[in-house]
Design a protein around this motif. Structure first.
Motif, PDB file in Angstrom:
ATOM      1  N   SER A 166       0.766  -1.145  -0.291  1.00  0.00           N
ATOM      2  CA  SER A 166       0.295  -0.543   0.203  1.00  0.00           C
ATOM      3  C   SER A 166       0.400   1.051   0.099  1.00  0.00           C
ATOM      4  O   SER A 166       0.544   2.620  -0.936  1.00  0.00           O
ATOM      5  N   VAL A 173     -16.429   5.238  -3.963  1.00  0.00           N
ATOM      6  CA  VAL A 173     -16.385   4.100  -3.311  1.00  0.00           C
ATOM      7  C   VAL A 173     -18.460   3.848  -2.613  1.00  0.00           C
ATOM      8  O   VAL A 173     -18.630   5.186  -2.919  1.00  0.00           O
ATOM      9  N   ARG A 183     -15.407   0.921   2.454  1.00  0.00           N
ATOM     10  CA  ARG A 183     -15.957  -0.177   1.382  1.00  0.00           C
ATOM     11  C   ARG A 183     -15.581   0.032  -0.093  1.00  0.00           C
ATOM     12  O   ARG A 183     -15.846   0.997  -0.702  1.00  0.00           O
ATOM     13  N   GLU A 184     -14.894  -1.055  -0.359  1.00  0.00           N
ATOM     14  CA  GLU A 184     -14.199  -1.355  -1.681  1.00  0.00           C
ATOM     15  C   GLU A 184     -15.509  -0.873  -2.747  1.00  0.00           C
ATOM     16  O   GLU A 184     -16.513  -1.478  -2.748  1.00  0.00           O
ATOM     17  N   PRO A 220     -14.694  -4.434  -6.062  1.00  0.00           N
ATOM     18  CA  PRO A 220     -14.279  -5.645  -4.026  1.00  0.00           C
ATOM     19  C   PRO A 220     -13.312  -7.273  -5.305  1.00  0.00           C
ATOM     20  O   PRO A 220     -14.097  -7.345  -6.407  1.00  0.00           O
ATOM     21  N   TRP A 236      -3.669  -1.984  -6.235  1.00  0.00           N
ATOM     22  CA  TRP A 236      -4.498  -0.880  -6.084  1.00  0.00           C
ATOM     23  C   TRP A 236      -4.376  -0.406  -4.407  1.00  0.00           C
ATOM     24  O   TRP A 236      -3.266  -0.826  -3.644  1.00  0.00           O
ATOM     25  N   ARG A 237      -5.377   1.057  -3.964  1.00  0.00           N
ATOM     26  CA  ARG A 237      -5.626   1.757  -2.623  1.00  0.00           C
ATOM     27  C   ARG A 237      -6.300   1.902  -2.409  1.00  0.00           C
ATOM     28  O   ARG A 237      -7.112   2.895  -3.735  1.00  0.00           O
ATOM     29  N   LEU A 238      -6.660   1.650  -1.417  1.00  0.00           N
ATOM     30  CA  LEU A 238      -8.313   1.530  -1.254  1.00  0.00           C
ATOM     31  C   LEU A 238      -8.313   3.601  -0.024  1.00  0.00           C
ATOM     32  O   LEU A 238      -7.857   3.508   0.923  1.00  0.00           O
ATOM     33  N   GLN A 285     -11.336   4.472  -4.763  1.00  0.00           N
ATOM     34  CA  GLN A 285     -10.489   3.128  -4.830  1.00  0.00           C
ATOM     35  C   GLN A 285      -9.975   3.570  -6.038  1.00  0.00           C
ATOM     36  O   GLN A 285     -10.279   3.978  -6.951  1.00  0.00           O
TER      37      GLN A 285
END
Length: 349
Positions: A101, A140, A145-146, A149, A164-166, A171
């Motif tokens: 991340s 999102v 929450r992604e 997903p 990826w990074r949330l 996202q």
């Protein structure tokens, strides 16, 4: 040897736990680790049976009892190994995810500029050294929450590398798209999640990822107030440029469409729909009428009404350009595209 198993001392599971953690850190599969323990206990049991055969005092009943002790101990050790292995694996996975991340964040913020470090980062993230890449920004459904997903594993199954990074409201990801075919597969994967997704133009060097993120966010902003979908920056660059300057976009709507937006709701909606469809039909009244299920003369009447209300001629290329830009800006404003209070009155010119 035989007397060890007849004691009532508690079992020391420290050594098997240490073995479990060590094998997890070494990357040895759990199945192989447990298999090694099983082989070890089988060897131990065979040695004990041979030793027992040399002692007439060891009866069959004692041997059966001893077998129960050995295999009970084997089970205790296996449970301890597996528990420690899984615990260590979870810790390592969390650590790797945190490191991953951080590297993804470094790409998006542009703090890595050195080519050597960029190459190392790409290898760690499983990305190719050179593009084309695109940046993806997805809205999102709720903080934490992604929006997409399991998208990384989905793309990996299609042989598409990504990282990826949330974030609280987005996202974001870097996706390697070496061919048009992989781009179509990625877009199809995004669409399946029924959310709003913006995609940047392709770029070649990971150094340009921050700029790609900017373009992806502009593409996402172009979908504000609309249904879920995928917006590629290159599909409608005018809308993207309008999204880059929201204050100027609002003013452009006031100047060019303000009077139209003051009409009663039913007439306003009908004229806006006609205008949008006319632009999509490249200025063809018959094609617009076919799309709206009305006669071309009805379309022409509505266009004349729009000219009357706005004071702009749709025969004037400059007016058409400015009205088109304002129309592109309209969905970016609040309340689903209907300009709010500050768009209700045109600015005097």
């Amino acid at each position: 040897m035989l007397e060890y198993f007849t004691t009532t001392d508690p079992v020391d599971v420290g050594p098997p736990k240490e073995t479990g953690r060590l094998r997890a850190e070494q990357g040895v599969p759990l199945a192989e680790t447990l298999h090694a323990y099983r082989i070890g206990f089988e060897f131990l049991w065979s040695e004990m049976v041979e030793e027992a055969a040399r002692h007439e005092a060891v009866t069959d009943a004692m041997l059966v009892s001893l077998a129960a002790e050995v295999w009970w101990l084997s089970g205790e050790y296996s449970v301890a190994v597996a528990a420690a292995y899984r615990e260590a694996s979870s810790e390592l996975m969390l650590q790797r995810e945190q490191e991953r991340s951080v590297l993804v964040e470094a790409l998006f913020t542009g703090v890595i500029a050195d080519p050597t470090r960029l190459g190392e980062t790409a290898r760690t993230l499983g990305l190719p050294a050179t593009g084309p890449f695109v940046v993806v920004a997805a809205a999102v459904p709720a903080p934490g929450r992604e929006a997409l997903p399991a998208i990384e594993s989905t793309l990996r199954a299609a042989r598409i590398s990504s990282a990826w990074r949330l974030l609280p409201d987005e996202q974001i990801g870097v996706v390697a798209l070496p061919s048009a075919g992989t781009e179509k597969a990625a877009i199809a994967a995004f669409r399946r999640h029924r959310t709003r997704v913006g995609v940047s133009p392709p770029y070649e060097s990971l150094r340009d990822t921050p700029q790609g993120l900017h373009f992806a966010r502009l593409a996402l902003a172009g979908l504000r107030g609309r249904n879920p979908g995928v917006s590629r920056f290159d599909d409608n660059p005018l809308t993207m440029l309008v999204a880059a300057a929201p204050a100027e976009a609002a003013r452009m709507v006031r100047v060019n469409l303000g009077a139209l937006l003051e009409l009663p709701e039913q007439e306003r909606a009908r004229l806006l729909q006609t205008l949008e469809t006319w632009f999509d039909a490249h200025g063809s009244a018959p094609e617009t009428g076919e799309s709206l299920y009305v006669h071309p003369n009805t379309v022409r009447y509505r266009l004349r009404r729009i000219e009357e209300v706005t004071g702009r001629s749709l025969q004037d290329p400059k007016a058409v350009m400015e009205i088109g830009a304002a129309l592109a800006a309209l969905p970016l404003l609040t309340n689903g595209g209907v300009a709010a209070e500050n768009t209700s009155r045109p600015t005097p010119e």
